[in-house]
Scaffold this motif. Structure first.
Motif, PDB file in Angstrom:
ATOM      1  N   ALA A 106       0.847  -1.194   0.000  1.00 44.37           N
ATOM      2  CA  ALA A 106       0.000   0.000   0.000  1.00 44.37           C
ATOM      3  C   ALA A 106       0.881   1.242   0.000  1.00 44.37           C
ATOM      4  O   ALA A 106       1.988   1.235   0.539  1.00 44.37           O
TER       5      ALA A 106
ATOM      6  N   CYS B 289       0.796   8.311   8.119  1.00 43.36           N
ATOM      7  CA  CYS B 289       1.510   7.029   8.156  1.00 43.36           C
ATOM      8  C   CYS B 289       1.906   6.757   9.593  1.00 43.36           C
ATOM      9  O   CYS B 289       2.263   7.678  10.339  1.00 43.36           O
TER      10      CYS B 289
ATOM     11  N   ASP C  20       4.877   1.114   8.465  1.00 41.85           N
ATOM     12  CA  ASP C  20       4.029  -0.036   8.802  1.00 41.85           C
ATOM     13  C   ASP C  20       2.683   0.034   8.078  1.00 41.85           C
ATOM     14  O   ASP C  20       2.273  -0.907   7.405  1.00 41.85           O
ATOM     15  N   TRP C  21       2.001   1.176   8.238  1.00 47.21           N
ATOM     16  CA  TRP C  21       0.687   1.278   7.588  1.00 47.21           C
ATOM     17  C   TRP C  21       0.368   2.724   7.255  1.00 47.21           C
ATOM     18  O   TRP C  21       0.941   3.651   7.814  1.00 47.21           O
TER      19      TRP C  21
ATOM     20  N   LEU D  39      -5.235   5.695   0.032  1.00 44.36           N
ATOM     21  CA  LEU D  39      -4.463   4.455   0.037  1.00 44.36           C
ATOM     22  C   LEU D  39      -4.450   3.886  -1.368  1.00 44.36           C
ATOM     23  O   LEU D  39      -5.494   3.522  -1.909  1.00 44.36           O
TER      24      LEU D  39
ATOM     25  N   ILE E  21      -3.169   1.003  -4.049  1.00 44.70           N
ATOM     26  CA  ILE E  21      -2.725  -0.392  -4.089  1.00 44.70           C
ATOM     27  C   ILE E  21      -3.099  -0.981  -5.446  1.00 44.70           C
ATOM     28  O   ILE E  21      -4.091  -0.576  -6.057  1.00 44.70           O
TER      29      ILE E  21
ATOM     30  N   ASP F 256      -7.753  -0.253   7.412  1.00 44.40           N
ATOM     31  CA  ASP F 256      -6.525   0.069   6.702  1.00 44.40           C
ATOM     32  C   ASP F 256      -5.314  -0.515   7.426  1.00 44.40           C
ATOM     33  O   ASP F 256      -4.401  -1.058   6.809  1.00 44.40           O
ATOM     34  N   THR F 257      -5.311  -0.435   8.767  1.00 46.92           N
ATOM     35  CA  THR F 257      -4.239  -1.030   9.558  1.00 46.92           C
ATOM     36  C   THR F 257      -4.181  -2.529   9.336  1.00 46.92           C
ATOM     37  O   THR F 257      -3.109  -3.115   9.149  1.00 46.92           O
TER      38      THR F 257
ATOM     39  N   CYS G 185      -2.799  -3.437   5.818  1.00 49.81           N
ATOM     40  CA  CYS G 185      -1.353  -3.236   5.754  1.00 49.81           C
ATOM     41  C   CYS G 185      -0.600  -4.289   6.575  1.00 49.81           C
ATOM     42  O   CYS G 185       0.498  -4.716   6.205  1.00 49.81           O
ATOM     43  N   LYS G 186      -1.194  -4.713   7.669  1.00 54.51           N
ATOM     44  CA  LYS G 186      -0.592  -5.771   8.488  1.00 54.51           C
ATOM     45  C   LYS G 186      -0.538  -7.082   7.701  1.00 54.51           C
ATOM     46  O   LYS G 186       0.485  -7.775   7.701  1.00 54.51           O
TER      47      LYS G 186
ATOM     48  N   LYS H 200       2.178  -6.867   5.067  1.00 51.22           N
ATOM     49  CA  LYS H 200       3.508  -7.026   5.661  1.00 51.22           C
ATOM     50  C   LYS H 200       3.813  -8.498   5.942  1.00 51.22           C
ATOM     51  O   LYS H 200       4.930  -8.972   5.726  1.00 51.22           O
TER      52      LYS H 200
ATOM     53  N   ASN I 171       4.957  -1.386   2.610  1.00 51.62           N
ATOM     54  CA  ASN I 171       4.058  -0.232   2.531  1.00 51.62           C
ATOM     55  C   ASN I 171       4.898   1.049   2.589  1.00 51.62           C
ATOM     56  O   ASN I 171       5.867   1.117   3.340  1.00 51.62           O
TER      57      ASN I 171
END
Length: 329
Positions: free
Chosen positions: A134, A150, A193-194, A200, A202, A223-224, A227-228, A231, A237
């Protein structure tokens, strides 16, 4: 084929849609024939915008219907009920005709008019072999100050710093300011991280390989969570400051502040249940409770000293959020 598909979930956003649409229409002006992106691919238009209306009652649905009739780059999906952000975003994304998706809040204005600036960065990462997940961009408040779009992944420690005001008191600390990355000036691109769902980007193929946004979330923390998951799969990201938007932070959600706070609380607990454990989720929920309770009493105290109406309103809203969350309503 188009380059970007903007995915915009609308719920009673009439006050903001005109500004957003005007900024989208201006994107074409920065798109030249000798674009760095155009050397590789040919497109018939820079962008499309797919709106998913979640049962709006403020006239914004009728406004979007009219705009879509006037502009072939605009499409509208209508829902009779509020299905939540994640379901709506996923449904709209399925209809996208572009290689890249941009999830964009309706209370935003795109400040940078040349999409090549953004897409050149994306293609540069692809050419270098980076597995980009992302991408978020520089986000400004309406007064031009920085909005922290971010962040690092939430932890129990970071929730403690937020709930007990340490994050605000020691913003320049790499420890206490770690969640919002307030210690950093946000002037350079970097892996993070996110990134916030207010903007966003992608790749569509990648988004659906991850099954899109988790629809267990109604709103917030989706969104978190995305992105997790990216990862965990080995994707990176990124934050990219050379492309800017203005975001009227939660301007629509803040109309019902208590419900917003409850929603953030619930979604954060769900995030920890999914990505850590039930015990972690209970600790996070308790810390959120403490944070809301402290704020409720703080604004009550401020009201008793200042008699400013805004302080008693905010105090009541935090108490309402606590009551609503604990009652399950």
């Amino acid at each position: 084929m188009k380059i970007l598909s903007f995915i915009i979930v609308n719920y009673n956003g009439m006050d903001f849609l005109n500004g957003l649409l005007e900024s989208l229409e201006e994107l074409n002006t920065g798109y030249g024939e000798k674009s760095a992106v155009n050397y590789k691919k040919s497109y018939d238009s820079v962008w499309e915008a797919i709106f998913f209306d979640n049962g709006s009652t403020d006239g914004s649905l009728e406004f979007l219907r009219e705009k879509c009739l006037m502009n072939t780059n605009l499409r509208l999906i209508e829902s009779k009920t509020n299905t939540g952000f994640c379901f709506a975003s996923n449904e709209a994304a399925r209809q996208a005709e572009s290689e890249y998706l941009v999830f964009l809040n309706p209370d935003t204005v795109i400040k940078t008019k040349n999409p090549d600036i953004l897409l050149s960065f994306v293609e540069e990462k692809a050419d270098s072999g980076d597995r980009m997940g992302a991408l978020g961009v520089k986000t400004l408040n309406i007064d031009g100050t920085l909005q922290f779009s971010c962040r690092t992944f939430p932890t129990i420690a970071r929730q403690f710093y937020e709930s007990f005001f340490l994050a605000k008191l020691f913003r320049k600390s790499r420890i206490f300011g770690s969640y919002f990355m307030t210690w950093w000036d946000h002037r350079e691109s970097r892996e993070v991280d996110w990134v916030s769902g207010s903007f966003l980007l992608i790749k569509k193929e990648l988004f659906f390989s991850m099954n899109g946004f988790d629809e267990d979330y109604f709103m917030y923390s989706e969104d978190t969570d995305l992105c997790k998951r990216l990862k965990k799969k080995g994707y990176k990201n990124y934050y990219f400051p050379d492309f800017e938007i203005i975001h009227l932070d939660s301007a629509i959600a803040l109309r019902d502040f208590a419900n917003r706070e409850k929603g953030i609380w619930k979604s954060r607990k769900l995030y920890f249940e999914k990505n850590h454990s039930g015990k972690h989720a209970l600790v996070i929920s308790f810390l959120c409770f403490c944070g809301n309770l402290k704020r409720a009493f703080l604004f009550l105290l401020l009201y008793l000293f200042t008699f400013k109406r805004k302080n008693i309103i905010r105090s009541c809203n935090y108490f309402k959020a606590i009551k609503s969350y604990l009652s399950g309503s």
